[in-house]
Design a protein around this motif. Structure first.
Motif, mmCIF file in Angstrom:
data_model
loop_
_atom_site.group_PDB
_atom_site.id
_atom_site.type_symbol
_atom_site.label_atom_id
_atom_site.label_comp_id
_atom_site.label_asym_id
_atom_site.label_seq_id
_atom_site.Cartn_x
_atom_site.Cartn_y
_atom_site.Cartn_z
ATOM 1 N N ASP A 165 34.812 29.310 34.646
ATOM 2 C CA ASP A 165 36.147 29.446 34.063
ATOM 3 C C ASP A 165 36.244 28.696 32.745
ATOM 4 O OD1 ASP A 165 37.394 31.144 35.820
ATOM 5 O OD2 ASP A 165 38.469 29.570 36.916
ATOM 6 N N SER B 258 38.880 31.233 30.708
ATOM 7 C CA SER B 258 39.841 32.031 31.475
ATOM 8 C C SER B 258 40.184 31.310 32.774
ATOM 9 C CB SER B 258 39.271 33.412 31.767
ATOM 10 O OG SER B 258 38.036 33.295 32.411
ATOM 11 N N HIS C 147 41.843 30.138 36.216
ATOM 12 C CA HIS C 147 42.434 30.812 37.360
ATOM 13 C C HIS C 147 42.872 29.761 38.369
ATOM 14 C CE1 HIS C 147 39.753 33.896 35.624
ATOM 15 N NE2 HIS C 147 40.724 34.703 35.957
ATOM 16 N N ILE D 149 35.465 33.488 42.618
ATOM 17 C CA ILE D 149 34.612 33.821 41.472
ATOM 18 C C ILE D 149 33.269 33.108 41.597
ATOM 19 C CG2 ILE D 149 34.319 33.435 38.985
ATOM 20 C CD1 ILE D 149 37.373 33.967 38.759
ATOM 21 N N LEU E 278 30.082 37.954 36.068
ATOM 22 C CA LEU E 278 31.221 38.521 36.802
ATOM 23 C C LEU E 278 32.511 38.420 35.983
ATOM 24 C CD1 LEU E 278 32.427 39.671 39.435
ATOM 25 C CD2 LEU E 278 32.719 37.300 40.184
ATOM 26 N N LEU E 279 32.797 37.254 35.411
ATOM 27 C CA LEU E 279 34.003 37.099 34.600
ATOM 28 C C LEU E 279 33.960 37.993 33.365
ATOM 29 C CD1 LEU E 279 34.685 33.270 34.743
ATOM 30 C CD2 LEU E 279 36.127 35.092 35.627
ATOM 31 N N ALA F 51 32.428 40.875 33.096
ATOM 32 C CA ALA F 51 32.658 42.253 33.543
ATOM 33 C C ALA F 51 34.136 42.488 33.832
ATOM 34 C CB ALA F 51 31.819 42.556 34.779
ATOM 35 N N VAL F 52 34.786 41.512 34.457
ATOM 36 C CA VAL F 52 36.215 41.648 34.742
ATOM 37 C C VAL F 52 37.015 41.729 33.442
ATOM 38 C CG1 VAL F 52 38.228 40.422 35.686
ATOM 39 C CG2 VAL F 52 36.120 40.578 37.009
ATOM 40 N N GLU F 53 36.663 40.922 32.454
ATOM 41 C CA GLU F 53 37.355 40.970 31.168
ATOM 42 C C GLU F 53 37.133 42.301 30.456
ATOM 43 O OE1 GLU F 53 36.320 37.545 28.891
ATOM 44 O OE2 GLU F 53 37.274 36.178 30.313
ATOM 45 N N VAL G 42 36.604 45.209 31.931
ATOM 46 C CA VAL G 42 37.333 46.246 32.661
ATOM 47 C C VAL G 42 38.833 46.120 32.440
ATOM 48 C CG1 VAL G 42 37.923 47.073 34.979
ATOM 49 C CG2 VAL G 42 35.552 46.579 34.401
ATOM 50 N N THR G 43 39.353 44.894 32.518
ATOM 51 C CA THR G 43 40.804 44.716 32.398
ATOM 52 C C THR G 43 41.271 44.604 30.957
ATOM 53 O OG1 THR G 43 40.652 42.310 32.583
ATOM 54 C CG2 THR G 43 40.935 43.568 34.629
#
Length: 89
Positions: free
Chosen positions: A11, A16, A18, A26, A66-67, A69-71, A73-74
């Motif tokens: 993070d 980012s 959380h 995560i 992982l983070l 990829a999430v960023e 996608v979103t």
């Protein structure tokens, strides 16, 4: 414990933040992803244990992937990332 620490490190690196539960998730999923990638790409059968540096590096890199990829996608970064840079939304 590994999941929480890895999640906190990822993070901070990615900027980012959380909550505690999401950060732990995560870290755990990132560690599993990192282990899977290490197995498939580098043919590492298993990691050496909790106190081995390769375990931590693999888990942290998996959580960062992982983070990222999430960023992707979103299309979002963390809730406070814009405020840190002095940007207003």
């Amino acid at each position: 414990m590994l999941g929480l620490v890895v999640g906190l490190i990822a993070d901070r690196i990615m900027g980012s933040p959380h909550g505690l539960i999401v950060t732990t998730a995560i870290g755990i999923v990132g560690a599993l992803l990192g282990g899977w990638i290490a197995d498939k790409v580098f043919h590492v059968e298993n990691l050496q244990g909790f106190f081995n540096i390769s375990t931590w590096i693999t888990a942290i890199l998996g959580a960062i992937v992982l983070l990222g990829a999430v960023e992707l996608v979103t299309g979002k970064r963390g809730l406070t990332s814009g405020r840190r840079r002095g940007l207003r939304r």
